[in-house]
Write a protein that holds these residues in place. Sequence first.
Motif, PDB file in Angstrom:
ATOM      1  N   SER A  65      -0.411  52.632  -5.403  1.00 16.66           N
ATOM      2  CA  SER A  65       0.991  52.871  -5.734  1.00 16.66           C
ATOM      3  C   SER A  65       1.026  53.667  -7.027  1.00 16.66           C
ATOM      4  CB  SER A  65       1.761  51.563  -5.900  1.00 16.66           C
ATOM      5  OG  SER A  65       1.211  50.807  -6.951  1.00 16.66           O
ATOM      6  N   SER A  66       1.991  54.563  -7.115  1.00 20.72           N
ATOM      7  CA  SER A  66       2.090  55.420  -8.299  1.00 20.72           C
ATOM      8  C   SER A  66       2.119  54.577  -9.567  1.00 20.72           C
ATOM      9  CB  SER A  66       3.366  56.271  -8.224  1.00 20.72           C
ATOM     10  OG  SER A  66       3.439  56.965  -7.003  1.00 20.72           O
ATOM     11  N   GLU A  67       2.803  53.410  -9.500  1.00 19.57           N
ATOM     12  CA  GLU A  67       2.962  52.582 -10.698  1.00 19.57           C
ATOM     13  C   GLU A  67       1.812  51.605 -10.900  1.00 19.57           C
ATOM     14  OE1 GLU A  67       4.548  52.483  -7.868  1.00 19.57           O
ATOM     15  OE2 GLU A  67       5.540  50.567  -7.477  1.00 19.57           O
ATOM     16  N   ARG A  68       0.782  51.714 -10.108  1.00 17.50           N
ATOM     17  CA  ARG A  68      -0.381  50.803 -10.183  1.00 17.50           C
ATOM     18  C   ARG A  68       0.023  49.345 -10.083  1.00 17.50           C
ATOM     19  NH1 ARG A  68      -5.568  53.009 -11.904  1.00 17.50           N
ATOM     20  NH2 ARG A  68      -7.036  51.317 -11.588  1.00 17.50           N
ATOM     21  N   ASP A  69       0.915  49.070  -9.155  1.00 22.72           N
ATOM     22  CA  ASP A  69       1.336  47.686  -8.908  1.00 22.72           C
ATOM     23  C   ASP A  69       1.556  47.561  -7.397  1.00 22.72           C
ATOM     24  OD1 ASP A  69       2.229  45.109  -9.075  1.00 22.72           O
ATOM     25  OD2 ASP A  69       4.219  45.636  -9.849  1.00 22.72           O
ATOM     26  N   SER A  70       0.459  47.681  -6.646  1.00 19.89           N
ATOM     27  CA  SER A  70       0.547  47.881  -5.202  1.00 19.89           C
ATOM     28  C   SER A  70       0.703  46.570  -4.446  1.00 19.89           C
ATOM     29  CB  SER A  70      -0.712  48.588  -4.690  1.00 19.89           C
ATOM     30  OG  SER A  70      -0.926  49.770  -5.427  1.00 19.89           O
ATOM     31  N   ARG A  71       1.251  46.694  -3.236  1.00 22.15           N
ATOM     32  CA  ARG A  71       1.288  45.573  -2.311  1.00 22.15           C
ATOM     33  C   ARG A  71      -0.124  45.080  -2.043  1.00 22.15           C
ATOM     34  NH1 ARG A  71       5.822  46.102   2.135  1.00 22.15           N
ATOM     35  NH2 ARG A  71       7.525  46.632   0.737  1.00 22.15           N
ATOM     36  N   THR A  72      -0.223  43.832  -1.676  1.00 20.42           N
ATOM     37  CA  THR A  72      -1.546  43.237  -1.484  1.00 20.42           C
ATOM     38  C   THR A  72      -2.239  43.780  -0.234  1.00 20.42           C
ATOM     39  OG1 THR A  72      -0.497  41.437  -0.279  1.00 20.42           O
ATOM     40  CG2 THR A  72      -0.920  41.094  -2.621  1.00 20.42           C
ATOM     41  N   LEU A  73      -3.567  43.740  -0.268  1.00 21.44           N
ATOM     42  CA  LEU A  73      -4.392  44.126   0.864  1.00 21.44           C
ATOM     43  C   LEU A  73      -5.684  43.304   0.804  1.00 21.44           C
ATOM     44  CD1 LEU A  73      -4.595  46.169   3.268  1.00 21.44           C
ATOM     45  CD2 LEU A  73      -5.808  47.686   1.716  1.00 21.44           C
ATOM     46  N   PHE A  74      -6.058  42.714   1.915  1.00 25.03           N
ATOM     47  CA  PHE A  74      -7.245  41.866   1.938  1.00 25.03           C
ATOM     48  C   PHE A  74      -8.157  42.282   3.077  1.00 25.03           C
ATOM     49  CE2 PHE A  74      -3.792  39.481   0.124  1.00 25.03           C
ATOM     50  CZ  PHE A  74      -4.351  38.797  -0.949  1.00 25.03           C
ATOM     51  N   TYR A  75      -9.453  42.074   2.881  1.00 30.21           N
ATOM     52  CA  TYR A  75     -10.368  42.229   4.002  1.00 30.21           C
ATOM     53  C   TYR A  75     -11.166  40.936   4.132  1.00 30.21           C
ATOM     54  CZ  TYR A  75     -13.953  43.096   0.464  1.00 30.21           C
ATOM     55  OH  TYR A  75     -14.796  42.962  -0.606  1.00 30.21           O
ATOM     56  N   SER A  76     -11.552  40.659   5.368  1.00 32.83           N
ATOM     57  CA  SER A  76     -12.320  39.439   5.595  1.00 32.83           C
ATOM     58  C   SER A  76     -13.762  39.691   5.189  1.00 32.83           C
ATOM     59  CB  SER A  76     -12.238  39.035   7.066  1.00 32.83           C
ATOM     60  OG  SER A  76     -12.807  40.040   7.880  1.00 32.83           O
ATOM     61  N   THR A  77     -14.378  38.702   4.598  1.00 29.47           N
ATOM     62  CA  THR A  77     -15.780  38.847   4.213  1.00 29.47           C
ATOM     63  C   THR A  77     -16.656  38.699   5.441  1.00 29.47           C
ATOM     64  OG1 THR A  77     -15.641  36.561   3.585  1.00 29.47           O
ATOM     65  CG2 THR A  77     -15.629  38.158   1.804  1.00 29.47           C
ATOM     66  N   ASP A  78     -17.845  39.047   5.282  1.00 31.55           N
ATOM     67  CA  ASP A  78     -18.906  38.928   6.277  1.00 31.55           C
ATOM     68  C   ASP A  78     -18.799  37.610   7.065  1.00 31.55           C
ATOM     69  OD1 ASP A  78     -21.638  39.105   7.375  1.00 31.55           O
ATOM     70  OD2 ASP A  78     -22.053  37.597   5.816  1.00 31.55           O
ATOM     71  N   VAL A  79     -18.664  37.711   8.368  1.00 33.83           N
ATOM     72  CA  VAL A  79     -18.439  36.531   9.204  1.00 33.83           C
ATOM     73  C   VAL A  79     -19.570  35.508   9.065  1.00 33.83           C
ATOM     74  CG1 VAL A  79     -18.277  35.709  11.589  1.00 33.83           C
ATOM     75  CG2 VAL A  79     -17.002  37.725  10.879  1.00 33.83           C
ATOM     76  N   GLN A  80     -20.793  35.993   8.950  1.00 35.35           N
ATOM     77  CA  GLN A  80     -21.949  35.105   8.855  1.00 35.35           C
ATOM     78  C   GLN A  80     -21.803  34.165   7.651  1.00 35.35           C
ATOM     79  OE1 GLN A  80     -24.323  34.929  11.213  1.00 35.35           O
ATOM     80  NE2 GLN A  80     -24.942  33.105  10.084  1.00 35.35           N
ATOM     81  N   THR A  81     -21.437  34.747   6.512  1.00 38.49           N
ATOM     82  CA  THR A  81     -21.238  33.953   5.298  1.00 38.49           C
ATOM     83  C   THR A  81     -20.182  32.885   5.523  1.00 38.49           C
ATOM     84  OG1 THR A  81     -21.651  35.999   4.085  1.00 38.49           O
ATOM     85  CG2 THR A  81     -20.765  34.127   2.823  1.00 38.49           C
ATOM     86  N   VAL A  82     -19.076  33.303   6.106  1.00 35.06           N
ATOM     87  CA  VAL A  82     -17.981  32.358   6.290  1.00 35.06           C
ATOM     88  C   VAL A  82     -18.388  31.269   7.284  1.00 35.06           C
ATOM     89  CG1 VAL A  82     -15.543  32.110   6.826  1.00 35.06           C
ATOM     90  CG2 VAL A  82     -16.394  34.239   5.841  1.00 35.06           C
ATOM     91  N   ARG A  83     -19.142  31.639   8.308  1.00 33.48           N
ATOM     92  CA  ARG A  83     -19.630  30.615   9.254  1.00 33.48           C
ATOM     93  C   ARG A  83     -20.450  29.555   8.541  1.00 33.48           C
ATOM     94  NH1 ARG A  83     -21.885  34.519  12.903  1.00 33.48           N
ATOM     95  NH2 ARG A  83     -20.341  35.112  14.486  1.00 33.48           N
ATOM     96  N   ASN A  84     -21.267  29.997   7.628  1.00 29.61           N
ATOM     97  CA  ASN A  84     -22.087  29.031   6.903  1.00 29.61           C
ATOM     98  C   ASN A  84     -21.242  28.146   5.993  1.00 29.61           C
ATOM     99  OD1 ASN A  84     -24.231  30.206   8.186  1.00 29.61           O
ATOM    100  ND2 ASN A  84     -24.884  31.434   6.406  1.00 29.61           N
ATOM    101  N   LEU A  85     -20.231  28.747   5.406  1.00 32.30           N
ATOM    102  CA  LEU A  85     -19.334  27.971   4.550  1.00 32.30           C
ATOM    103  C   LEU A  85     -18.532  26.957   5.365  1.00 32.30           C
ATOM    104  CD1 LEU A  85     -17.828  30.710   2.176  1.00 32.30           C
ATOM    105  CD2 LEU A  85     -19.087  28.663   1.449  1.00 32.30           C
ATOM    106  N   HIS A  86     -18.176  27.358   6.585  1.00 28.90           N
ATOM    107  CA  HIS A  86     -17.265  26.527   7.375  1.00 28.90           C
ATOM    108  C   HIS A  86     -17.801  26.299   8.784  1.00 28.90           C
ATOM    109  CE1 HIS A  86     -14.236  26.886   4.240  1.00 28.90           C
ATOM    110  NE2 HIS A  86     -14.569  28.155   4.162  1.00 28.90           N
ATOM    111  N   PRO A  87     -18.905  25.589   8.915  1.00 25.60           N
ATOM    112  CA  PRO A  87     -19.472  25.359  10.255  1.00 25.60           C
ATOM    113  C   PRO A  87     -18.498  24.603  11.160  1.00 25.60           C
ATOM    114  CG  PRO A  87     -20.509  23.921   8.631  1.00 25.60           C
ATOM    115  CD  PRO A  87     -19.654  24.874   7.868  1.00 25.60           C
ATOM    116  N   GLU A  88     -17.480  23.946  10.554  1.00 22.22           N
ATOM    117  CA  GLU A  88     -16.539  23.136  11.346  1.00 22.22           C
ATOM    118  C   GLU A  88     -15.495  23.979  12.079  1.00 22.22           C
ATOM    119  OE1 GLU A  88     -16.460  23.644   8.187  1.00 22.22           O
ATOM    120  OE2 GLU A  88     -14.409  23.755   7.465  1.00 22.22           O
TER     121      GLU A  88
END
Lengths: 282, 282, 282, 282
Positions: free
Chosen positions: B197-220
């Motif tokens: 954004s021109s004013e350097r106050d942009s809307r949020t944007l997220f990306y999901s982290t590596d699925v393998q990592t998250v699987r290990n964090l949350h085997p449930e």
Amino acid sequence: MAYSGSPIRIAELLYRPKHSLIDQSLHSDLGAETTNGDGFGIGWYGVGEAPGVFRSIEPAWNNRNLRDVTEHIESPLVFAHIRAAIGSAVQETNCHPFRYGRWLFMHNGAIREWATVKRDLALAVDPSLYASIEGSADTEVFFYLALTFGLEDDPPAAIEAAVGYIEETGKKHGVEDPIQMTVATTDGRLTWAFRYSSERDSRTLFYSTDVQTVRNLHPEVEALQLLSDDARFIVSEPIGALPGAWNAVPEWTYGIVGQGQDSMHPFKPRAPAHPTAIPAGV
Amino acid sequence: MAYSGSPIRIAELLYRPKHSLIDQSLHSDLGAETTNGDGFGIGWYGVGEAPGVFRSIEPAWNNRNLRDVTEHIESPLVFAHIRAAIGSAVQETNCHPFRYGRWLFMHNGAIREWATVKRDLALAVDPSLYASIEGSADTEVFFYLALTFGLEDDPPAAIEAAVGYIEETGKKHGVEDPIQMTVATTDGRLTWAFRYSSERDSRTLFYSTDVQTVRNLHPEVEALQLLSDDARFIVSEPIGALPGAWNAVPEWTYGIVGQGQDSMHPFKPRAPAHPTAIPAGV
Amino acid sequence: MAYSGSPIRIAELLYRPKHSLIDQSLHSDLGAETTNGDGFGIGWYGVGEAPGVFRSIEPAWNNRNLRDVTEHIESPLVFAHIRAAIGSAVQETNCHPFRYGRWLFMHNGAIREWATVKRDLALAVDPSLYASIEGSADTEVFFYLALTFGLEDDPPAAIEAAVGYIEETGKKHGVEDPIQMTVATTDGRLTWAFRYSSERDSRTLFYSTDVQTVRNLHPEVEALQLLSDDARFIVSEPIGALPGAWNAVPEWTYGIVGQGQDSMHPFKPRAPAHPTAIPAGV
Amino acid sequence: MAYSGSPIRIAELLYRPKHSLIDQSLHSDLGAETTNGDGFGIGWYGVGEAPGVFRSIEPAWNNRNLRDVTEHIESPLVFAHIRAAIGSAVQETNCHPFRYGRWLFMHNGAIREWATVKRDLALAVDPSLYASIEGSADTEVFFYLALTFGLEDDPPAAIEAAVGYIEETGKKHGVEDPIQMTVATTDGRLTWAFRYSSERDSRTLFYSTDVQTVRNLHPEVEALQLLSDDARFIVSEPIGALPGAWNAVPEWTYGIVGQGQDSMHPFKPRAPAHPTAIPAGV
């Protein structure tokens, strides 16, 4: 929202006030759902005998036809409704207000466990009216039940009979609190508004107090000068935040508004002894 | 929302997760508007070369065709968007994602004072593309500007050129902060996502982290077992509340996702020295 | 179809007559397409200064809102249009009549090779008007060209300039017969109707003759008794089959109707020497 | 139109052939109404157990979502329908095909004097199914009657029972020829198609002959080479004009198509001795 009083451009009612109906369709403070974007409808009296009805499945807030049509119609009696669908199809024939002859009918709330009781209630609708049911909404059947039980002759008695029958039918099927409702209906002259729920914890309903009183309280508000002395609003949520302008309708109560009249009465559902139709399979 | 990974039924993406896109259309926590009910769109790759697009002006949450179609299409790359109109017409041709050939493009945010800069920006669109503009939305012109400046050859450079040109044009007209944006675009293989954004106050944007990592964090969490290792989500608001699953994209940054790749880069708008288009007839 | 005369319920115009506009939407005898189901629109004058407009992408013949709204509005000047889309998007912003301030504008026919000439024509629209273009239809740009060339001051001259510019632009791009048109426009007082085509083989246009004369010819037709003496219809196809009631507008001719006036004039397109618009930034 | 055979892109069926279904929606040669613009629907099998359904109240011919979705779905069994409404509301829940579990159902024709017989027929629907009725169309009730009478177990017997009951009910109310129909239904494996009318003057129904035979007759037609040997079409009007490709289904006959099978049988309506439900008021 129901308005009766001097003829007013419908758009003035829908778009002008702060916290207007259109605004409520985006941000409801008191309703069960915070967004009401599954269609809307307006009904009004004017040219011709029967009321006009304009319903759409698009959200009200950006509908240009709604804005244009209401900018160009003046009416002394307007019903407006915004819908949040809970399961049933999003289609115009499920949108309020419903119309029959000179009558309009709208409803906030729900007949609980609708799929369970729908058939028995539809069967109790007078056979000559049954084929006019076009949609799948509980309110449409509720309206036709009220017509079956004499809405055109004695609205409070007919609504009491319809609600009594809905409660009796619900209980027969093991539904705990069969109905939650605020209802408004009109024949173009008087408007009846009902607040009721089986569990005595009903959705809110407000009516505007005598315009003359509010004018004296708030001489600074110009819009009030334009309304006739007998103008009345009935709403689910107050429009604007004028202290002294709104009164809550008590639980299990109905009011009558229009043509100088203005009164409150207790509401007591009672199932009719002999409903017109005998449900099949009984 | 953008998904890339193993082919998945689109409905799984839209309806299954808690705080899904459909849910966000009713209750946005982080967006500028709390309700996004002015149309939606999905784009996907599968049968055939070009992506499919399904757009509608009805709210997404109760649209049965959307549900049915997405229940019956599997795709390895899906774009989905919900729209809150700010002034411009509610019509399918204003709904995202936009498509050109193999490309999809969608945008959250706004080109500010659109009515003021619209003509200059539309004039800079390549004359051979101009006639393909069908709606009135800022994003459609933004997309055609990016195509004009080489989106099909070098997406980051083309977006930097388009944004640079938008900022230059805005400033010429006295617009203070000409653009606010999160943008995603894809050719069916890679996906590029931009936060700026021109004013350097942009809307949020997220990306999901590596699925393998998250699987290990949350085997449930069972759903995670179904996703391929290279599955990635890019979203305006996190889906679900899994700690460790989401990373915020930093300000003035873009990312590339797909086919094993996964990288972040700084984003620097720069207006092209010689915008392609020389207005006709001059 | 355009009506001017004593105020009449719009539904009387649309649904009552045999071979009415609604009927023509299903079975056109003289139009280029035999079915016109890609949207419709009406415009009318009444409450307020600006005309009301109601447009929809649904077929006119079964649209209940159209029926209800037109049953409840009386107007002394009504435009109605049914559309058969030839390629361009089916969206409300492409439906006629188009509106600007007090003016309405509608068109049967086409600017030929629209994709080829669209950009040049859009560039000639006054920059202050350009951002108001919302759709992708040739007629909308045609209307804004006419506004650019002075429609509000001298409608025939402005239409002649717009058509001249369209023909000049078409020829520059090698389009053989650049325009085919019947056009009607009004400011709420007078109505101008044009019949023209580059190839001098224009779509049909009819106006109703003096009501008094027709009443004398057909004393048996009750509906005629209700119309005021100055009532006039302008239509693409005659409504009803009353001998003596309809006159064909000649080729390359325009007529002025309203407020007692009633005249015919030759129509001569002439491109403006200096089209208003100088492309921005040049 | 019903297709079964090797998986094919649905758009190939709808848009490719001369005199395709989309073309028929504009210009029907053999139907009762020449234009069918009051909505359309498609149903197909593919991903998942239940069929997908996409229905819309817009005309089929310019609907972009229909084109895009069908360009991107391949299916071995497709139902497609275009509707001309005769009185009942134009709403998605009145559009064919109707779906229940794995079953699709569509109908050309009418239950005559629908308003008169609607209630009795709806009452005969199994109470556990009644609440699933969402629209107001005769075909929806017809479908639920067939389900009530065992469609899932023995389709021909169930349709014969439903039609028998419809005729019995119609006659009780003095309706002369209670039903006119061509019906198709499928469970995703086999397709049953019925041609019947009380007056023995039924709407047309055709099936495509053995593809191998037609290939030999017309080696010059490339499209035929792509179809599998067991591909079959069932249509109200022939697609294309290939001599030898189409056979008329005889009066009072039904056919079974699919999985190698291909047979014709006489159709004899017979009202069930004890319909599930006993109509109210009897």
